[in-house]
Write a protein that holds these residues in place. Sequence first.
Motif, PDB file in Angstrom:
ATOM      1  N   PRO A   1      79.678   3.379  31.657  1.00 63.48           N
ATOM      2  CA  PRO A   1      80.402   4.640  31.429  1.00 63.48           C
ATOM      3  C   PRO A   1      81.029   5.143  32.723  1.00 63.48           C
ATOM      4  N   PRO A   2      82.008   6.005  32.634  1.00 67.06           N
ATOM      5  CA  PRO A   2      82.589   6.596  33.855  1.00 67.06           C
ATOM      6  C   PRO A   2      81.521   7.346  34.651  1.00 67.06           C
ATOM      7  N   PHE A   3      81.807   7.536  35.930  1.00 65.72           N
ATOM      8  CA  PHE A   3      80.827   8.150  36.829  1.00 65.72           C
ATOM      9  C   PHE A   3      80.395   9.536  36.337  1.00 65.72           C
ATOM     10  N   VAL A   4      81.363  10.371  35.953  1.00 69.42           N
ATOM     11  CA  VAL A   4      81.050  11.731  35.511  1.00 69.42           C
ATOM     12  C   VAL A   4      80.183  11.703  34.254  1.00 69.42           C
ATOM     13  N   ALA A   5      80.535  10.826  33.295  1.00 67.97           N
ATOM     14  CA  ALA A   5      79.761  10.722  32.056  1.00 67.97           C
ATOM     15  C   ALA A   5      78.343  10.236  32.353  1.00 67.97           C
ATOM     16  N   PHE A   6      78.225   9.274  33.281  1.00 76.72           N
ATOM     17  CA  PHE A   6      76.901   8.747  33.635  1.00 76.72           C
ATOM     18  C   PHE A   6      76.034   9.836  34.254  1.00 76.72           C
ATOM     19  N   GLU A   7      76.610  10.619  35.165  1.00 75.29           N
ATOM     20  CA  GLU A   7      75.851  11.672  35.824  1.00 75.29           C
ATOM     21  C   GLU A   7      75.450  12.769  34.829  1.00 75.29           C
ATOM     22  N   ALA A   8      76.345  13.052  33.879  1.00 74.79           N
ATOM     23  CA  ALA A   8      76.035  14.082  32.875  1.00 74.79           C
ATOM     24  C   ALA A   8      74.875  13.627  31.983  1.00 74.79           C
TER      25      ALA A   8
ATOM     26  N   LYS B   1      62.499  26.215  35.084  1.00 73.25           N
ATOM     27  CA  LYS B   1      62.665  26.144  36.533  1.00 73.25           C
ATOM     28  C   LYS B   1      62.259  24.778  37.069  1.00 73.25           C
ATOM     29  N   PHE B   2      61.104  24.301  36.592  1.00 71.63           N
ATOM     30  CA  PHE B   2      60.628  22.999  37.050  1.00 71.63           C
ATOM     31  C   PHE B   2      61.598  21.899  36.639  1.00 71.63           C
ATOM     32  N   ALA B   3      62.045  21.922  35.374  1.00 74.30           N
ATOM     33  CA  ALA B   3      62.952  20.887  34.884  1.00 74.30           C
ATOM     34  C   ALA B   3      64.269  20.906  35.643  1.00 74.30           C
ATOM     35  N   PHE B   4      64.802  22.095  35.917  1.00 72.86           N
ATOM     36  CA  PHE B   4      66.101  22.198  36.599  1.00 72.86           C
ATOM     37  C   PHE B   4      66.020  21.668  38.023  1.00 72.86           C
ATOM     38  N   TRP B   5      65.041  22.147  38.784  1.00 76.47           N
ATOM     39  CA  TRP B   5      64.966  21.736  40.181  1.00 76.47           C
ATOM     40  C   TRP B   5      64.557  20.273  40.328  1.00 76.47           C
ATOM     41  N   ALA B   6      63.670  19.801  39.451  1.00 77.76           N
ATOM     42  CA  ALA B   6      63.290  18.384  39.491  1.00 77.76           C
ATOM     43  C   ALA B   6      64.489  17.503  39.148  1.00 77.76           C
ATOM     44  N   THR B   7      65.298  17.934  38.197  1.00 75.77           N
ATOM     45  CA  THR B   7      66.496  17.171  37.831  1.00 75.77           C
ATOM     46  C   THR B   7      67.508  17.162  38.975  1.00 75.77           C
ATOM     47  N   CYS B   8      67.675  18.296  39.636  1.00 74.20           N
ATOM     48  CA  CYS B   8      68.585  18.346  40.791  1.00 74.20           C
ATOM     49  C   CYS B   8      68.139  17.373  41.880  1.00 74.20           C
ATOM     50  N   ILE B   9      66.838  17.316  42.108  1.00 75.12           N
ATOM     51  CA  ILE B   9      66.316  16.377  43.109  1.00 75.12           C
ATOM     52  C   ILE B   9      66.608  14.938  42.683  1.00 75.12           C
ATOM     53  N   MET B  10      66.423  14.649  41.394  1.00 74.59           N
ATOM     54  CA  MET B  10      66.699  13.301  40.904  1.00 74.59           C
ATOM     55  C   MET B  10      68.184  12.951  41.055  1.00 74.59           C
TER      56      MET B  10
ATOM     57  N   VAL C   1      71.129  15.379  31.769  1.00 73.33           N
ATOM     58  CA  VAL C   1      70.559  15.891  30.521  1.00 73.33           C
ATOM     59  C   VAL C   1      69.241  15.195  30.204  1.00 73.33           C
ATOM     60  N   TYR C   2      69.211  13.867  30.375  1.00 77.78           N
ATOM     61  CA  TYR C   2      67.983  13.121  30.058  1.00 77.78           C
ATOM     62  C   TYR C   2      66.844  13.538  30.992  1.00 77.78           C
ATOM     63  N   CYS C   3      67.134  13.642  32.282  1.00 77.02           N
ATOM     64  CA  CYS C   3      66.092  14.045  33.234  1.00 77.02           C
ATOM     65  C   CYS C   3      65.607  15.459  32.948  1.00 77.02           C
ATOM     66  N   TYR C   4      66.551  16.352  32.630  1.00 74.19           N
ATOM     67  CA  TYR C   4      66.177  17.744  32.379  1.00 74.19           C
ATOM     68  C   TYR C   4      65.189  17.849  31.222  1.00 74.19           C
ATOM     69  N   PHE C   5      65.515  17.185  30.116  1.00 74.30           N
ATOM     70  CA  PHE C   5      64.640  17.298  28.955  1.00 74.30           C
ATOM     71  C   PHE C   5      63.322  16.553  29.161  1.00 74.30           C
ATOM     72  N   SER C   6      63.351  15.480  29.931  1.00 73.15           N
ATOM     73  CA  SER C   6      62.098  14.771  30.236  1.00 73.15           C
ATOM     74  C   SER C   6      61.162  15.665  31.050  1.00 73.15           C
ATOM     75  N   PHE C   7      61.699  16.283  32.088  1.00 71.97           N
ATOM     76  CA  PHE C   7      60.885  17.175  32.915  1.00 71.97           C
ATOM     77  C   PHE C   7      60.529  18.461  32.160  1.00 71.97           C
ATOM     78  N   PHE C   8      61.410  18.895  31.279  1.00 72.58           N
ATOM     79  CA  PHE C   8      61.121  20.080  30.465  1.00 72.58           C
ATOM     80  C   PHE C   8      59.890  19.840  29.594  1.00 72.58           C
TER      81      PHE C   8
END
Length: 243
Positions: A133-140, A22-31, A144-151
């Motif tokens: 990288p393309p915008f979509v690839a960069f955001e993806a 939960k923390f990783a998901f919401w923190a990543t969304c904020i980022m 993923v990187y933010c999610y696992f960092s916060f996880f």
Amino acid sequence: MFKQFRDFKKYKEYISWEFENKFAFWATCIMIIVGLFVKLYDNLNLFIIFINDICVALIGAYVGSLALIFSGVVFLGGLLNGRFEKELIKYAEDDKATEKLYLSYLFLAFNILCMIVVTIICLLFIHSNLAEPPFVAFEAIFFVYCYFSFFILAYFVAILRNTVDLILISKNVENAKGFYERANEVRVDMIFQYLCSKTSPEETKKLLKDYITHYIEVLDDSEEMKNELKKYFSEYYSFEDKE
């Protein structure tokens, strides 16, 4: 190690809906939202130095956290004695609670090791001459990187919470142990008093001293331990008359 991860289905912890997820998901969304607000992708060249410093700091923090994990494992090794391990199993209602606890530290260390490698790869790409990288690839990739960092950060907190719970359980076990040890002493004293009720206090003390001394002598312990036991019982039962 991977077999243990598979047997205990540790991979499910990435997608479960526990505190760390939960923390990783919401923190990543904020980022992601903040990144869109400051136009991170459009102004990537302006953020290169900042991103580089963050990645370098993260690598140092990850390496330091491995030492903390090692300290935590050493702490658990000293804490989980036979009696306390039984209390932990009873508290968790799981026969493999101890093994799962150790495996959580190993799982965290494995994820940190992976993030160190991924962060170094990111640094190499940042300083390369490859096209953005393309915008979509960069955001993806960013998500993923933010999610696992916060996880990993939240997983650290979850393990810290579990460790605090273990300390509280150990305190309760120690208190219970002290109570039962004292109860056993009272019970033994009552038995001795009953057995020696037909003798005088002097004879009772002499018999008790002889029995205890003989029993200690046949123990398979060092002489130092035997002397300590004799001293303890001599003071406890007042074998030696005080001047």
